[in-house]
Design an enzyme around this catalytic site. Structure first.
Site, mmCIF file in Angstrom:
data_model
loop_
_atom_site.group_PDB
_atom_site.id
_atom_site.type_symbol
_atom_site.label_atom_id
_atom_site.label_comp_id
_atom_site.label_asym_id
_atom_site.label_seq_id
_atom_site.Cartn_x
_atom_site.Cartn_y
_atom_site.Cartn_z
ATOM 1 N N HIS A 55 0.848 -1.196 0.000
ATOM 2 C CA HIS A 55 0.000 0.000 0.000
ATOM 3 C C HIS A 55 0.879 1.240 0.000
ATOM 4 O O HIS A 55 2.103 1.136 0.113
ATOM 5 C CB HIS A 55 -0.991 -0.015 1.169
ATOM 6 C CG HIS A 55 -0.378 0.067 2.537
ATOM 7 N ND1 HIS A 55 0.396 -0.931 3.087
ATOM 8 C CD2 HIS A 55 -0.434 1.051 3.480
ATOM 9 C CE1 HIS A 55 0.775 -0.570 4.298
ATOM 10 N NE2 HIS A 55 0.295 0.632 4.566
ATOM 11 N N HIS A 57 1.498 3.878 1.945
ATOM 12 C CA HIS A 57 2.088 4.605 3.078
ATOM 13 C C HIS A 57 3.613 4.634 3.006
ATOM 14 O O HIS A 57 4.249 3.631 2.665
ATOM 15 C CB HIS A 57 1.628 3.994 4.407
ATOM 16 C CG HIS A 57 0.190 4.297 4.720
ATOM 17 N ND1 HIS A 57 -0.554 3.564 5.628
ATOM 18 C CD2 HIS A 57 -0.630 5.277 4.249
ATOM 19 C CE1 HIS A 57 -1.774 4.084 5.688
ATOM 20 N NE2 HIS A 57 -1.851 5.111 4.868
ATOM 21 N N ASP A 59 5.983 4.541 5.148
ATOM 22 C CA ASP A 59 6.805 3.603 5.918
ATOM 23 C C ASP A 59 6.910 2.241 5.219
ATOM 24 O O ASP A 59 7.668 1.372 5.653
ATOM 25 C CB ASP A 59 6.283 3.449 7.357
ATOM 26 C CG ASP A 59 4.873 2.913 7.455
ATOM 27 O OD1 ASP A 59 3.998 3.393 6.712
ATOM 28 O OD2 ASP A 59 4.634 2.010 8.285
ATOM 29 N N HIS A 60 6.164 2.061 4.119
ATOM 30 C CA HIS A 60 6.229 0.818 3.347
ATOM 31 C C HIS A 60 6.837 1.020 1.962
ATOM 32 O O HIS A 60 7.125 0.052 1.270
ATOM 33 C CB HIS A 60 4.823 0.211 3.197
ATOM 34 C CG HIS A 60 4.220 -0.156 4.518
ATOM 35 N ND1 HIS A 60 4.052 -1.452 4.928
ATOM 36 C CD2 HIS A 60 3.788 0.616 5.539
ATOM 37 C CE1 HIS A 60 3.533 -1.460 6.152
ATOM 38 N NE2 HIS A 60 3.360 -0.218 6.544
ATOM 39 N N HIS A 112 -7.393 -0.859 5.335
ATOM 40 C CA HIS A 112 -6.378 0.034 5.909
ATOM 41 C C HIS A 112 -6.175 1.208 4.946
ATOM 42 O O HIS A 112 -6.207 2.369 5.342
ATOM 43 C CB HIS A 112 -5.085 -0.747 6.112
ATOM 44 C CG HIS A 112 -3.936 0.063 6.633
ATOM 45 N ND1 HIS A 112 -3.906 0.593 7.900
ATOM 46 C CD2 HIS A 112 -2.772 0.439 6.044
ATOM 47 C CE1 HIS A 112 -2.765 1.264 8.064
ATOM 48 N NE2 HIS A 112 -2.067 1.184 6.956
ATOM 49 N N ASP A 129 -0.254 -3.926 6.192
ATOM 50 C CA ASP A 129 -0.955 -3.443 7.388
ATOM 51 C C ASP A 129 -2.413 -3.886 7.399
ATOM 52 O O ASP A 129 -3.284 -3.179 7.902
ATOM 53 C CB ASP A 129 -0.879 -1.911 7.461
ATOM 54 C CG ASP A 129 0.527 -1.414 7.797
ATOM 55 O OD1 ASP A 129 1.410 -2.245 8.083
ATOM 56 O OD2 ASP A 129 0.728 -0.183 7.770
ATOM 57 N N HIS A 167 4.457 -4.691 10.708
ATOM 58 C CA HIS A 167 4.907 -4.059 11.961
ATOM 59 C C HIS A 167 5.001 -5.054 13.104
ATOM 60 O O HIS A 167 4.290 -6.049 13.127
ATOM 61 C CB HIS A 167 3.929 -2.955 12.396
ATOM 62 C CG HIS A 167 3.894 -1.780 11.479
ATOM 63 N ND1 HIS A 167 4.708 -0.687 11.641
ATOM 64 C CD2 HIS A 167 3.140 -1.532 10.380
ATOM 65 C CE1 HIS A 167 4.449 0.202 10.679
ATOM 66 N NE2 HIS A 167 3.500 -0.295 9.899
#
Ligand code: ZN
Ligand code: FE
Length: 256
Positions: A55, A57, A59-60, A112, A129, A167
């Site tokens: 996805h 975001h 942080d990914h 998400h 996530d 995570h």
């Protein structure tokens, strides 16, 4: 045969690196940073053959463009989201053949984010996530009904499926799971194991889908005990599984 290893990144992200046992090709899932992946590739003397993004975001995705440029690697990502680094849009139902690494199946799992996808590779599920060890992702763009349907789609895979999430949230998730199901012995036992692992700095992931089905309340919304706990929290009767799911998600968001 294939194996998968974690690289830790940012505060509590896992970047997953998969490799065929007999080859030098590797795949990287959700590289939020490039440097730790680069270090792993050099230590393993592996070459990066593909990047998979679940996805949009940061942080990914943060390290994807740099890794792709450096290794001339294709970047697969959700076709329904806009991610600059993605040059191979993927969607649920796609079967992707990765040279030297075998087949990959794409599953849609919105909730998400609106276009979130998961990847199934040789019994390894990379679910970003969406499904977490003992929990699930927050609803940033999708509805509770969508997330519930997405989790049910993942729950229908083989129980031996290994689950690799984005995570290390396991302790908090299992503490919540225990509040929902205080009489679930498997949850209590799993929480003790997770506490021991974390106290030694070990990852609690991967987990198996079978273990999630036995202890993750977000997959257990049809269990009478889970429904009863959700109804008590909501102060109302909850007739449909997705309503139980929605109440659990609100409960967890409110601090569990
Ligand atoms: Zn996310
Ligand atoms: Fe994340």
């Amino acid at each position: 045969m294939s194996h998968v290893e974690p690289v830790t990144a940012l505060a509590d992200n896992y970047i997953w690196l998969g490799r065929a046992d007999d080859g030098r090709q590797a795949l990287a899932v959700d590289p939020g940073e490039a440097a730790p992946v680069q270090a792993w590739l050099e230590a393993q003397q592996a070459s990066l053959a593909a990047i998979l993004l679940t996805h949009h975001h940061g942080d990914h995705t943060g390290g994807a463009a740099e890794l792709a440029r450096r290794h001339q690697a294709p970047v697969y990502g959700p076709g329904r989201e806009t991610i600059a680094a993605v040059d191979h849009p993927a969607q649920g139902g796609d079967a992707i053949e990765l040279a030297g690494l075998g087949d990959l199946q794409v599953l849609d799992c919105p909730g998400h984010t609106a276009g979130h996808v998961a990847y199934l590779w040789e019994g390894h599920l990379f679910c970003g996530d969406t499904l977490f060890a003992g929990g699930c992702g927050r609803l940033f763009e999708g509805s509770a009904a969508q997330m519930h349907a997405s989790l049910q789609r993942l729950a229908a895979l083989l129980e031996t499926t290994q689950v690799y999430c984005g995570h290390e949230y396991t302790l908090k998730n299992l503490e919540f799971a225990q509040r929902v199901e205080p009489d679930n012995e498997l949850t209590a036992e799993r929480l003790r194991r997770a506490q021991a692992a974390r106290s030694q700095g070990h990852a609690t992931v991967p987990t198996s889908l079978g273990e999630e089905l036995a202890t993750n309340p977000f997959l257990r919304v049809s269990e009478p005990a889970v429904r009863a706990a959700a109804e008590e929290y909501a102060g109302a009767q909850l007739d449909r599984p997705e309503d139980v799911f929605a109440a659990l998600r609100r409960w967890k968001d409110g601090g569990g």
